[in-house]
Write a protein that holds these residues in place. Structure first.
Motif, PDB file in Angstrom:
ATOM      1  N   VAL A  90       0.857  -1.188   0.000  1.00 23.73           N
ATOM      2  CA  VAL A  90       0.000   0.000   0.000  1.00 23.73           C
ATOM      3  C   VAL A  90       0.891   1.235   0.000  1.00 23.73           C
ATOM      4  CG1 VAL A  90      -1.770   1.271   1.272  1.00 23.73           C
ATOM      5  CG2 VAL A  90      -1.849  -1.240   1.179  1.00 23.73           C
ATOM      6  N   LEU A  91       0.717   2.057  -1.040  1.00 21.09           N
ATOM      7  CA  LEU A  91       1.563   3.231  -1.253  1.00 21.09           C
ATOM      8  C   LEU A  91       0.683   4.440  -1.550  1.00 21.09           C
ATOM      9  CD1 LEU A  91       3.975   1.320  -3.636  1.00 21.09           C
ATOM     10  CD2 LEU A  91       4.644   2.189  -1.390  1.00 21.09           C
ATOM     11  N   GLU A  92       1.299   5.617  -1.536  1.00 18.65           N
ATOM     12  CA  GLU A  92       0.604   6.843  -1.925  1.00 18.65           C
ATOM     13  C   GLU A  92       0.293   6.765  -3.418  1.00 18.65           C
ATOM     14  OE1 GLU A  92      -0.968  10.135  -0.317  1.00 18.65           O
ATOM     15  OE2 GLU A  92       0.592   9.129   0.879  1.00 18.65           O
ATOM     16  N   ARG A  93      -0.940   7.058  -3.810  1.00 18.49           N
ATOM     17  CA  ARG A  93      -1.298   6.966  -5.229  1.00 18.49           C
ATOM     18  C   ARG A  93      -0.845   8.206  -5.988  1.00 18.49           C
ATOM     19  NH1 ARG A  93      -7.474   6.266  -5.363  1.00 18.49           N
ATOM     20  NH2 ARG A  93      -7.412   7.129  -7.459  1.00 18.49           N
ATOM     21  N   SER A  94      -0.632   8.061  -7.281  1.00 20.02           N
ATOM     22  CA  SER A  94      -0.249   9.214  -8.093  1.00 20.02           C
ATOM     23  C   SER A  94      -1.471   9.757  -8.834  1.00 20.02           C
ATOM     24  CB  SER A  94       0.837   8.815  -9.102  1.00 20.02           C
ATOM     25  OG  SER A  94       0.231   8.197 -10.230  1.00 20.02           O
ATOM     26  N   GLU A  95      -1.272  10.901  -9.477  1.00 20.93           N
ATOM     27  CA  GLU A  95      -2.351  11.545 -10.240  1.00 20.93           C
ATOM     28  C   GLU A  95      -2.798  10.697 -11.431  1.00 20.93           C
ATOM     29  OE1 GLU A  95      -3.916  14.613  -9.507  1.00 20.93           O
ATOM     30  OE2 GLU A  95      -2.944  13.975  -7.652  1.00 20.93           O
ATOM     31  N   GLU A  96      -1.947   9.787 -11.865  1.00 23.08           N
ATOM     32  CA  GLU A  96      -2.234   8.979 -13.063  1.00 23.08           C
ATOM     33  C   GLU A  96      -3.409   8.021 -12.856  1.00 23.08           C
ATOM     34  OE1 GLU A  96      -0.605   8.135 -16.177  1.00 23.08           O
ATOM     35  OE2 GLU A  96       0.506  10.004 -16.049  1.00 23.08           O
ATOM     36  N   LEU A  97      -3.651   7.681 -11.588  1.00 24.08           N
ATOM     37  CA  LEU A  97      -4.655   6.648 -11.314  1.00 24.08           C
ATOM     38  C   LEU A  97      -6.063   7.233 -11.397  1.00 24.08           C
ATOM     39  CD1 LEU A  97      -4.469   3.646 -10.650  1.00 24.08           C
ATOM     40  CD2 LEU A  97      -4.559   4.235  -8.232  1.00 24.08           C
ATOM     41  N   ASN A  98      -6.982   6.464 -11.947  1.00 24.71           N
ATOM     42  CA  ASN A  98      -8.386   6.849 -12.086  1.00 24.71           C
ATOM     43  C   ASN A  98      -8.947   7.405 -10.769  1.00 24.71           C
ATOM     44  OD1 ASN A  98     -11.124   6.980 -12.573  1.00 24.71           O
ATOM     45  ND2 ASN A  98     -11.377   4.795 -12.984  1.00 24.71           N
ATOM     46  N   LYS A  99      -9.455   8.629 -10.811  1.00 21.33           N
ATOM     47  CA  LYS A  99     -10.003   9.271  -9.603  1.00 21.33           C
ATOM     48  C   LYS A  99     -11.201   8.506  -9.037  1.00 21.33           C
ATOM     49  CE  LYS A  99      -7.373  13.000 -10.125  1.00 21.33           C
ATOM     50  NZ  LYS A  99      -6.429  12.298 -11.019  1.00 21.33           N
ATOM     51  N   ASP A 100     -11.884   7.746  -9.900  1.00 21.96           N
ATOM     52  CA  ASP A 100     -13.054   7.000  -9.430  1.00 21.96           C
ATOM     53  C   ASP A 100     -12.685   5.686  -8.750  1.00 21.96           C
ATOM     54  OD1 ASP A 100     -14.796   8.922 -10.397  1.00 21.96           O
ATOM     55  OD2 ASP A 100     -15.025   7.949 -12.347  1.00 21.96           O
ATOM     56  N   LEU A 101     -11.424   5.315  -8.808  1.00 20.21           N
ATOM     57  CA  LEU A 101     -10.976   4.107  -8.114  1.00 20.21           C
ATOM     58  C   LEU A 101     -10.581   4.500  -6.696  1.00 20.21           C
ATOM     59  CD1 LEU A 101     -10.111   0.985  -8.705  1.00 20.21           C
ATOM     60  CD2 LEU A 101      -7.820   1.922  -8.518  1.00 20.21           C
ATOM     61  N   ASN A 102     -11.309   3.989  -5.704  1.00 23.96           N
ATOM     62  CA  ASN A 102     -11.026   4.318  -4.293  1.00 23.96           C
ATOM     63  C   ASN A 102     -10.916   5.834  -4.058  1.00 23.96           C
ATOM     64  OD1 ASN A 102     -10.590   1.524  -4.431  1.00 23.96           O
ATOM     65  ND2 ASN A 102      -8.382   1.715  -4.333  1.00 23.96           N
ATOM     66  N   PRO A 103     -11.957   6.607  -4.425  1.00 23.96           N
ATOM     67  CA  PRO A 103     -11.852   8.066  -4.320  1.00 23.96           C
ATOM     68  C   PRO A 103     -11.718   8.566  -2.883  1.00 23.96           C
ATOM     69  CG  PRO A 103     -14.116   7.404  -4.799  1.00 23.96           C
ATOM     70  CD  PRO A 103     -13.289   6.169  -4.921  1.00 23.96           C
ATOM     71  N   PHE A 104     -11.991   7.675  -1.925  1.00 17.28           N
ATOM     72  CA  PHE A 104     -12.004   8.058  -0.500  1.00 17.28           C
ATOM     73  C   PHE A 104     -10.634   7.936   0.151  1.00 17.28           C
ATOM     74  CE2 PHE A 104     -13.549   3.880  -1.600  1.00 17.28           C
ATOM     75  CZ  PHE A 104     -12.557   3.075  -1.042  1.00 17.28           C
ATOM     76  N   THR A 105      -9.601   7.539  -0.593  1.00 14.20           N
ATOM     77  CA  THR A 105      -8.287   7.393   0.042  1.00 14.20           C
ATOM     78  C   THR A 105      -7.180   7.847  -0.902  1.00 14.20           C
ATOM     79  OG1 THR A 105      -6.654   5.811   0.925  1.00 14.20           O
ATOM     80  CG2 THR A 105      -8.266   4.931  -0.631  1.00 14.20           C
ATOM     81  N   SER A 106      -6.099   8.362  -0.313  1.00 16.16           N
ATOM     82  CA  SER A 106      -4.957   8.812  -1.115  1.00 16.16           C
ATOM     83  C   SER A 106      -3.964   7.663  -1.331  1.00 16.16           C
ATOM     84  CB  SER A 106      -4.250   9.949  -0.395  1.00 16.16           C
ATOM     85  OG  SER A 106      -3.781   9.471   0.861  1.00 16.16           O
ATOM     86  N   LEU A 107      -4.319   6.474  -0.813  1.00 15.94           N
ATOM     87  CA  LEU A 107      -3.417   5.323  -0.915  1.00 15.94           C
ATOM     88  C   LEU A 107      -3.967   4.323  -1.918  1.00 15.94           C
ATOM     89  CD1 LEU A 107      -2.810   4.719   2.912  1.00 15.94           C
ATOM     90  CD2 LEU A 107      -1.490   6.164   1.350  1.00 15.94           C
TER      91      LEU A 107
END
Length: 214
Positions: A90-107
Motif C-alpha cells: 500500500v503506497l501513496e497513489r499518483s495523479e495517473e490513477l483513475n479518480k473513481d478508483l477508491n476516491p475516498f483514500t490517497s493510498l
C-alpha cells in the motif's frame, strides 16, 4: 504456447471492452477489470456486493510500472524483494490513477502476482488492472473456478488455471499479505495474509523499517 497467447489476448480484449474477468493468481482466484474504466470498477462492486468504502487493489505486470501509479518512498530493491509475490504493497497513489478508483483514500494497494498468466495479462493491458478476490464479499476466498460458480453469469470470461494451492488448507485461502509502506521508514500490516513472516523479516531485518505502532 499459442493457446496461452490466445487466452491472454482474449482476456485482454474482454477487459478492454469493459468486462469483468475471473483469473487465477498466486494466492486465490480473482476478478479483474481495467482500473481506469470507472463503469467496470462500479460493476466489480455490484458483482461482489462489496461495501463501496472498501478499496480495490491494482495489479501490474512489472515493478517498473508501479512508479507511474504510485509515489514510492522505499528502495527499489525492497519492492523487488517482495514483488512479484503474494504481497499487496500500500503506497501513496499518483495523479495517473483513475479518480473513481477508491476516491475516498490517497493510498492504493499494488499487486504483482507471481503467476505467469496474470503478469502476461497485465502487460497486455495499457493501464493497471483493478483486482479483488473472486467471491461475494464476506464469503471465503476461492481456490477453484467451481467455488465461485454463482458469479459466472456476470463475468465476460473465466480463466480456469486449475486448483490454486491446497484446497483443503485454510492457510491457502488467506490471500496476499497487505502491508502499508506509505509512511517513510515504517510499515504496518493491514492483513496478515499468507506471507506475513517472510515479509516482516525482509522489511525489518534487511531494510530496518519499524512497525507503525512502535
Amino acid at each position: 504456447p499459442a493457446d496461452w497467447r490466445e487466452a491472454v489476448a482474449a482476456t485482454a480484449g474482454a477487459l478492454q471492452a469493459g468486462g469483468l474477468v475471473a483469473v487465477p493468481t498466486d494466492t486465490v482466484y480473482g476478478v479483474a477489470c481495467l482500473a481506469q474504466d470507472s463503469a467496470a470498477v462500479r460493476s466489480i462492486y455490484s458483482l461482489k456486493g462489496r461495501n463501496g468504502a472498501k478499496p480495490l487493489a491494482i495489479c501490474l505486470g512489472d515493478v517498473e510500472r508501479l512508479y507511474r501509479y504510485c509515489h514510492v518512498n522505499v528502495p527499489d530493491e525492497l519492492l523487488r524483494d517482495l514483488l512479484p509475490g503474494p504481497v499487496t504493497l500500500v503506497l501513496e497513489r499518483s495523479e495517473e490513477l483513475n479518480k473513481d478508483l477508491n476516491p475516498f483514500t490517497s493510498l492504493v494497494g499494488v499487486r504483482i502476482p507471481d503467476h505467469p498468466f496474470m503478469r502476461d495479462l497485465a502487460r497486455a493491458c495499457s493501464g493497471p488492472l483493478a483486482l479483488t478476490s473472486a467471491n461475494i464479499s464476506s464469503r471465503g476466498s476461492t481456490l477453484t473456478v467451481l467455488e465461485f460458480q454463482d458469479l459466472w453469469p456476470q463475468l465476460s470470461l473465466v480463466i480456469d488455471g486449475g486448483p490454486i494451492g491446497d484446497i483443503q488448507s485454510p492457510e491457502c485461502r488467506l490471500g496476499s499479505t497487505v502491508v502499508d509502506l506509505s509512511v517513510s521508514g515504517k510499515f504496518s500490516i493491514i492483513r496478515p495474509g499468507c506471507a506475513l513472516t517472510p515479509t516482516v523479516e525482509i522489511l525489518q531485518k534487511k531494510y530496518g523499517l519499524v512497525p507503525e505502532s512502535s
